[in-house]
Motif scaffolding. Structure first.
Motif, short mmCIF file in Angstrom:
data_model
loop_
_atom_site.label_atom_id
_atom_site.label_comp_id
_atom_site.label_asym_id
_atom_site.label_seq_id
_atom_site.Cartn_x
_atom_site.Cartn_y
_atom_site.Cartn_z
N LEU A 1 -0.18 4.84 8.42
CA LEU A 1 -1.27 5.05 7.46
C LEU A 1 -1.24 6.48 6.94
O LEU A 1 -1.45 6.73 5.74
CB LEU A 1 -2.61 4.75 8.13
CG LEU A 1 -3.86 4.85 7.25
CD1 LEU A 1 -3.80 3.86 6.10
CD2 LEU A 1 -5.12 4.63 8.09
N TRP A 2 -1.00 7.42 7.82
CA TRP A 2 -0.91 8.84 7.44
C TRP A 2 0.21 9.07 6.43
O TRP A 2 0.02 9.73 5.41
CB TRP A 2 -0.69 9.67 8.71
CG TRP A 2 -0.29 11.10 8.49
CD1 TRP A 2 -1.01 12.07 7.86
CD2 TRP A 2 0.92 11.72 8.93
NE1 TRP A 2 -0.33 13.26 7.87
CE2 TRP A 2 0.86 13.08 8.53
CE3 TRP A 2 2.03 11.28 9.64
CZ2 TRP A 2 1.89 13.99 8.80
CZ3 TRP A 2 3.05 12.19 9.91
CH2 TRP A 2 2.97 13.51 9.49
N LEU A 3 1.37 8.48 6.69
CA LEU A 3 2.50 8.63 5.78
C LEU A 3 2.22 7.98 4.43
O LEU A 3 2.60 8.50 3.37
CB LEU A 3 3.77 8.04 6.40
CG LEU A 3 4.33 8.78 7.61
CD1 LEU A 3 5.46 7.99 8.25
CD2 LEU A 3 4.80 10.18 7.23
N ASP A 4 1.53 6.83 4.46
CA ASP A 4 1.21 6.12 3.22
C ASP A 4 0.16 6.86 2.39
O ASP A 4 -0.04 6.54 1.22
CB ASP A 4 0.70 4.72 3.52
CG ASP A 4 1.82 3.75 3.87
OD1 ASP A 4 2.99 4.16 3.84
OD2 ASP A 4 1.51 2.58 4.19
N ASN A 5 -0.53 7.81 2.99
CA ASN A 5 -1.59 8.54 2.29
C ASN A 5 -1.25 10.02 2.14
O ASN A 5 -2.10 10.89 2.31
CB ASN A 5 -2.92 8.36 3.02
CG ASN A 5 -3.53 7.00 2.74
OD1 ASN A 5 -4.26 6.81 1.77
ND2 ASN A 5 -3.21 6.02 3.58
N GLY A 6 0.01 10.27 1.83
CA GLY A 6 0.42 11.63 1.49
C GLY A 6 0.31 12.63 2.61
O GLY A 6 0.08 13.81 2.36
N ARG A 7 0.46 12.18 3.86
CA ARG A 7 0.37 13.06 5.03
C ARG A 7 -0.97 13.81 5.04
O ARG A 7 -1.03 15.02 5.26
CB ARG A 7 1.54 14.04 5.06
CG ARG A 7 2.89 13.35 5.19
CD ARG A 7 4.06 14.31 5.11
NE ARG A 7 5.33 13.60 5.18
CZ ARG A 7 6.03 13.43 6.30
NH1 ARG A 7 5.59 13.93 7.44
NH2 ARG A 7 7.18 12.78 6.28
N ASP A 8 -2.02 13.06 4.81
CA ASP A 8 -3.37 13.62 4.77
C ASP A 8 -3.69 14.36 6.06
O ASP A 8 -3.50 13.82 7.16
CB ASP A 8 -4.38 12.49 4.56
CG ASP A 8 -5.80 12.99 4.53
OD1 ASP A 8 -6.22 13.48 3.48
OD2 ASP A 8 -6.48 12.91 5.58
N GLY B 1 0.79 -1.22 0.00
CA GLY B 1 0.00 0.00 0.00
C GLY B 1 0.82 1.27 0.00
O GLY B 1 0.27 2.35 0.08
N LYS B 2 2.14 1.17 -0.07
CA LYS B 2 2.98 2.35 0.01
C LYS B 2 2.66 3.32 -1.11
O LYS B 2 2.70 2.98 -2.29
CB LYS B 2 4.47 1.96 -0.06
CG LYS B 2 4.94 1.12 1.12
CD LYS B 2 4.93 1.91 2.40
CE LYS B 2 5.49 1.09 3.56
NZ LYS B 2 5.44 1.81 4.82
N ARG C 1 -5.13 -1.02 9.40
CA ARG C 1 -4.53 -0.07 10.34
C ARG C 1 -5.56 0.94 10.83
O ARG C 1 -5.54 1.35 11.99
CB ARG C 1 -3.34 0.64 9.68
CG ARG C 1 -2.18 -0.30 9.37
CD ARG C 1 -1.15 0.35 8.47
NE ARG C 1 -1.70 0.65 7.15
CZ ARG C 1 -0.97 1.14 6.14
NH1 ARG C 1 0.32 1.39 6.31
NH2 ARG C 1 -1.53 1.39 4.97
N PHE C 2 -6.46 1.35 9.94
CA PHE C 2 -7.51 2.29 10.35
C PHE C 2 -8.49 1.60 11.30
O PHE C 2 -8.92 2.19 12.30
CB PHE C 2 -8.25 2.83 9.12
CG PHE C 2 -9.16 3.99 9.42
CD1 PHE C 2 -8.64 5.26 9.59
CD2 PHE C 2 -10.53 3.81 9.56
CE1 PHE C 2 -9.47 6.34 9.88
CE2 PHE C 2 -11.36 4.88 9.84
CZ PHE C 2 -10.83 6.15 10.00
N VAL C 3 -8.83 0.36 10.98
CA VAL C 3 -9.71 -0.41 11.87
C VAL C 3 -9.06 -0.56 13.24
O VAL C 3 -9.72 -0.42 14.28
CB VAL C 3 -10.02 -1.79 11.25
CG1 VAL C 3 -10.81 -2.66 12.23
CG2 VAL C 3 -10.79 -1.64 9.94
N ALA C 4 -7.75 -0.83 13.25
CA ALA C 4 -7.03 -0.96 14.52
C ALA C 4 -7.04 0.35 15.29
O ALA C 4 -7.19 0.36 16.51
CB ALA C 4 -5.59 -1.41 14.25
#
Length: 203
Positions: free
Chosen positions: A54-61, A15-16, A30-33
């Motif tokens: 998860l935040w890093l994998d999603n462009g620092r959303d 997912g990177k 990870r979000f569920v966790a």
């Protein structure tokens, strides 16, 4: 380096850099966790561990960062680091400002109210400075003296911090599938099927 927990290993490197939208984020283990730890065992450290990746994998959303900062704020407050809690809650308010009322299966409008209430509990004199509070919430331009802070580290000095007792709050889940997934994970966690990684101090 701390070992990573089950949810982080499960995602792996596939997912990177991939941003699949709100639906994909809600389905990410990870979000569920994060939801399970936030609402279930209130393990805010593990909230930090899973959400940071998860935040890093999603462009620092910014919305994911706002969720992360809310969890770390609670972590600091529970551990009597009230100054750290204030800094993180203020940052969370700014990151969540302007976000939809509901996103990623969560009631973000209610979350903003909870974070705001926590900030006011720790800084009651902030209620006497509506311009600063409005700026922190992204409702108006900041008071004279400088541009709007872009991150939690740039939040201006806030009023005196009060010795308020720890008051946790929960995420309101409004998506049935996310609620079911978090409940299922909680059952597995309680049965010993999910364990977090090594302990580090969250930011």
């Amino acid at each position: 380096m701390a070992a990573k927990g089950d949810d982080r290993r499960e995602k792996g490197h596939a997912g990177k850099g991939v941003r699949g939208g709100a639906a994909a984020i809600m389905e990410d283990p990870r979000f569920v966790a994060f939801v399970d730890h936030f609402n279930g065992d209130r393990d805010y450290f593990e909230c930090h561990e899973v959400m940071e990746e998860l935040w890093l994998d999603n462009g620092r959303d910014p919305v994911l960062q706002g969720l992360l900062q809310a969890a770390v704020g609670l972590y600091h407050w529970r551990n009597d680091n009230r100054a750290g809690a204030v800094k993180l809650f203020a940052g969370s308010l700014r990151k969540l400002a302007g976000a939809p009322a509901v996103l990623h299966g969560l009631d973000l409008a209610l979350l903003r109210e909870c974070v705001r209430s926590s900030l006011l509990a720790l800084c009651p004199k902030l209620a006497e400075q509506p311009e600063m509070l409005a700026a922190l919430e992204g409702r108006t331009a900041p008071p004279p003296g400088g541009p709007a802070p872009a991150s939690a580290s740039e939040i201006p000095a806030l009023p005196e911090i009060a010795p308020a007792p720890f008051q946790p709050f929960a995420l309101r889940v409004v998506d049935a599938a996310l609620e079911a997934a978090a409940a299922d994970r909680a059952r597995k966690r309680e049965a010993g099927g999910h364990r977090g990684g090594g302990r580090k101090h969250p930011h």
